[in-house]
Design a protein around this motif. Structure first.
Motif, PDB file in Angstrom:
ATOM      1  N   LEU A 112      25.374 -48.404  27.716  1.00 45.47           N
ATOM      2  CA  LEU A 112      24.113 -48.305  26.858  1.00 45.47           C
ATOM      3  C   LEU A 112      24.258 -47.461  25.800  1.00 45.47           C
ATOM      4  CD1 LEU A 112      21.168 -48.624  29.485  1.00 45.47           C
ATOM      5  CD2 LEU A 112      21.735 -50.158  27.638  1.00 45.47           C
ATOM      6  N   ALA A 113      24.936 -46.292  25.978  1.00 41.46           N
ATOM      7  CA  ALA A 113      25.270 -45.359  24.589  1.00 41.46           C
ATOM      8  C   ALA A 113      25.896 -46.277  23.656  1.00 41.46           C
ATOM      9  CB  ALA A 113      25.902 -44.059  25.392  1.00 41.46           C
ATOM     10  N   ILE A 114      26.880 -46.974  23.993  1.00 36.40           N
ATOM     11  CA  ILE A 114      27.740 -47.745  23.129  1.00 36.40           C
ATOM     12  C   ILE A 114      26.878 -48.686  22.272  1.00 36.40           C
ATOM     13  CG2 ILE A 114      29.713 -49.338  22.765  1.00 36.40           C
ATOM     14  CD1 ILE A 114      30.963 -47.638  25.337  1.00 36.40           C
ATOM     15  N   ILE A 115      26.153 -49.533  23.206  1.00 35.68           N
ATOM     16  CA  ILE A 115      25.452 -50.618  22.489  1.00 35.68           C
ATOM     17  C   ILE A 115      24.357 -50.123  21.611  1.00 35.68           C
ATOM     18  CG2 ILE A 115      23.424 -52.062  23.260  1.00 35.68           C
ATOM     19  CD1 ILE A 115      25.118 -52.933  25.766  1.00 35.68           C
ATOM     20  N   ALA A 116      23.684 -49.161  21.813  1.00 38.32           N
ATOM     21  CA  ALA A 116      22.587 -48.259  21.074  1.00 38.32           C
ATOM     22  C   ALA A 116      23.253 -48.118  19.660  1.00 38.32           C
ATOM     23  CB  ALA A 116      22.066 -47.196  21.890  1.00 38.32           C
ATOM     24  N   ARG A 117      24.422 -47.368  19.851  1.00 33.02           N
ATOM     25  CA  ARG A 117      24.866 -47.090  18.441  1.00 33.02           C
ATOM     26  C   ARG A 117      25.565 -48.377  17.758  1.00 33.02           C
ATOM     27  NH1 ARG A 117      25.419 -43.168  21.848  1.00 33.02           N
ATOM     28  NH2 ARG A 117      25.691 -40.956  21.007  1.00 33.02           N
ATOM     29  N   LEU A 118      25.922 -49.250  18.202  1.00 29.57           N
ATOM     30  CA  LEU A 118      26.482 -50.561  17.657  1.00 29.57           C
ATOM     31  C   LEU A 118      24.941 -51.385  17.186  1.00 29.57           C
ATOM     32  CD1 LEU A 118      29.591 -51.512  19.535  1.00 29.57           C
ATOM     33  CD2 LEU A 118      29.518 -50.289  17.336  1.00 29.57           C
ATOM     34  N   CYS A 119      24.121 -51.205  17.712  1.00 31.59           N
ATOM     35  CA  CYS A 119      22.739 -51.734  17.384  1.00 31.59           C
ATOM     36  C   CYS A 119      22.421 -51.270  15.742  1.00 31.59           C
ATOM     37  CB  CYS A 119      21.534 -51.491  18.186  1.00 31.59           C
ATOM     38  SG  CYS A 119      21.573 -52.793  19.684  1.00 31.59           S
ATOM     39  N   HIS A 120      22.777 -50.191  15.545  1.00 26.13           N
ATOM     40  CA  HIS A 120      22.581 -49.591  14.068  1.00 26.13           C
ATOM     41  C   HIS A 120      23.462 -49.887  13.127  1.00 26.13           C
ATOM     42  CE1 HIS A 120      18.755 -47.558  15.465  1.00 26.13           C
ATOM     43  NE2 HIS A 120      19.543 -47.351  16.692  1.00 26.13           N
ATOM     44  N   GLN A 121      24.913 -50.083  13.544  1.00 21.48           N
ATOM     45  CA  GLN A 121      25.869 -50.211  12.605  1.00 21.48           C
ATOM     46  C   GLN A 121      27.153 -50.452  13.211  1.00 21.48           C
ATOM     47  OE1 GLN A 121      26.136 -46.705  10.159  1.00 21.48           O
ATOM     48  NE2 GLN A 121      27.318 -45.768  11.840  1.00 21.48           N
ATOM     49  N   PRO A 122      28.308 -51.403  12.612  1.00 25.33           N
ATOM     50  CA  PRO A 122      29.243 -51.585  13.033  1.00 25.33           C
ATOM     51  C   PRO A 122      30.088 -50.257  13.170  1.00 25.33           C
ATOM     52  CG  PRO A 122      29.020 -53.127  11.497  1.00 25.33           C
ATOM     53  CD  PRO A 122      27.761 -52.206  11.463  1.00 25.33           C
ATOM     54  N   MET A 123      30.965 -50.082  14.157  1.00 26.25           N
ATOM     55  CA  MET A 123      31.655 -48.721  14.054  1.00 26.25           C
ATOM     56  C   MET A 123      33.087 -49.096  14.467  1.00 26.25           C
ATOM     57  SD  MET A 123      28.909 -46.307  16.084  1.00 26.25           S
ATOM     58  CE  MET A 123      29.527 -44.844  15.540  1.00 26.25           C
ATOM     59  N   PRO A 168      46.963 -49.025   7.786  1.00 23.36           N
ATOM     60  CA  PRO A 168      47.096 -49.523   9.207  1.00 23.36           C
ATOM     61  C   PRO A 168      45.852 -50.403   9.631  1.00 23.36           C
ATOM     62  CG  PRO A 168      45.931 -47.253   8.824  1.00 23.36           C
ATOM     63  CD  PRO A 168      46.587 -47.882   7.562  1.00 23.36           C
ATOM     64  N   LEU A 169      46.312 -50.908  10.800  1.00 29.27           N
ATOM     65  CA  LEU A 169      45.222 -51.822  11.460  1.00 29.27           C
ATOM     66  C   LEU A 169      43.761 -51.191  11.591  1.00 29.27           C
ATOM     67  CD1 LEU A 169      47.127 -54.085  13.910  1.00 29.27           C
ATOM     68  CD2 LEU A 169      46.235 -54.709  11.405  1.00 29.27           C
ATOM     69  N   ALA A 170      42.797 -51.861  11.587  1.00 29.00           N
ATOM     70  CA  ALA A 170      41.536 -51.110  11.956  1.00 29.00           C
ATOM     71  C   ALA A 170      40.915 -52.018  12.673  1.00 29.00           C
ATOM     72  CB  ALA A 170      40.764 -50.638  10.674  1.00 29.00           C
ATOM     73  N   VAL A 171      40.321 -51.645  14.007  1.00 29.23           N
ATOM     74  CA  VAL A 171      39.345 -52.491  14.458  1.00 29.23           C
ATOM     75  C   VAL A 171      37.844 -52.041  14.428  1.00 29.23           C
ATOM     76  CG1 VAL A 171      39.166 -53.013  17.162  1.00 29.23           C
ATOM     77  CG2 VAL A 171      41.421 -52.775  16.265  1.00 29.23           C
ATOM     78  N   THR A 172      36.882 -52.965  14.407  1.00 28.97           N
ATOM     79  CA  THR A 172      35.648 -52.515  14.325  1.00 28.97           C
ATOM     80  C   THR A 172      34.753 -53.393  15.224  1.00 28.97           C
ATOM     81  OG1 THR A 172      35.989 -52.171  11.735  1.00 28.97           O
ATOM     82  CG2 THR A 172      33.539 -52.701  12.556  1.00 28.97           C
ATOM     83  N   TYR A 173      33.974 -52.633  15.624  1.00 30.92           N
ATOM     84  CA  TYR A 173      33.070 -53.308  16.853  1.00 30.92           C
ATOM     85  C   TYR A 173      31.708 -53.535  16.220  1.00 30.92           C
ATOM     86  CZ  TYR A 173      37.005 -52.468  19.789  1.00 30.92           C
ATOM     87  OH  TYR A 173      38.034 -52.351  20.522  1.00 30.92           O
ATOM     88  N   SER A 174      31.126 -54.616  16.527  1.00 29.04           N
ATOM     89  CA  SER A 174      29.823 -54.979  16.251  1.00 29.04           C
ATOM     90  C   SER A 174      29.040 -55.406  17.362  1.00 29.04           C
ATOM     91  CB  SER A 174      29.810 -55.994  14.885  1.00 29.04           C
ATOM     92  OG  SER A 174      30.680 -55.658  13.935  1.00 29.04           O
ATOM     93  N   ILE A 175      27.632 -55.326  17.088  1.00 27.26           N
ATOM     94  CA  ILE A 175      26.832 -55.865  18.308  1.00 27.26           C
ATOM     95  C   ILE A 175      26.655 -57.348  17.868  1.00 27.26           C
ATOM     96  CG2 ILE A 175      24.557 -55.700  16.818  1.00 27.26           C
ATOM     97  CD1 ILE A 175      25.261 -54.690  20.398  1.00 27.26           C
ATOM     98  N   SER A 176      26.616 -58.239  18.913  1.00 27.51           N
ATOM     99  CA  SER A 176      26.773 -59.865  18.842  1.00 27.51           C
ATOM    100  C   SER A 176      25.208 -60.181  18.717  1.00 27.51           C
ATOM    101  CB  SER A 176      27.367 -60.275  19.979  1.00 27.51           C
ATOM    102  OG  SER A 176      26.566 -59.961  21.288  1.00 27.51           O
ATOM    103  N   GLU A 177      25.047 -61.414  18.483  1.00 25.14           N
ATOM    104  CA  GLU A 177      23.662 -61.885  18.568  1.00 25.14           C
ATOM    105  C   GLU A 177      22.918 -61.531  19.857  1.00 25.14           C
ATOM    106  OE1 GLU A 177      21.798 -62.977  16.105  1.00 25.14           O
ATOM    107  OE2 GLU A 177      23.059 -62.163  14.696  1.00 25.14           O
TER     108      GLU A 177
END
Length: 121
Positions: A34-45, A84-93
């Protein structure tokens, strides 16, 4: 009626809701999801930003939690082709539907903290 206690049988609608809660808790279980989801709800990281922002999480645990969330369709993972490669995580629909839940948890936490502080005074 579902099996409850002899005095309090559980209706099928209630039993269905309890199974839904169990399913949800199974997907969101653990200290970090939930901590991860809450952060990704506000912005991709990026991974490194999440690792810094989610206080106390170990890198191996973050990787596992991100994999679980991606497998359950709650987040998406994008790998850039830059060096270098960058991996970005975003909240899905689908994950966006959890924003109301994280907002409610945050609201409850703020109210609870205020009550505790007020009681200590």
């Amino acid at each position: 009626m579902e099996k409850g206690t002899a005095d309090h049988p559980i209706s099928s609608a209630c039993a269905k809701r309890m199974r839904a809660i169990d399913d949800t808790l199974d997907i969101l279980s653990g200290k970090w999801k939930l901590a991860i989801i809450a952060r990704l709800c506000h912005q991709p990281m990026r991974y490194s930003t999440l690792l810094r922002d989610v206080t106390g999480i170990a890198g191996k645990v973050l990787s596992r939690e991100l994999q679980d969330l991606e497998m359950n369709g709650l987040i998406t993972r994008a790998v850039s082709t830059s060096k270098p490669l960058a991996v970005t995580y975003s909240i899905s629909e689908n994950g966006k539907s959890l924003k109301a839940l994280t907002d409610s948890i945050a609201d409850w936490g703020l109210q609870h903290r205020a009550r505790i502080i007020q009681a200590a005074d």
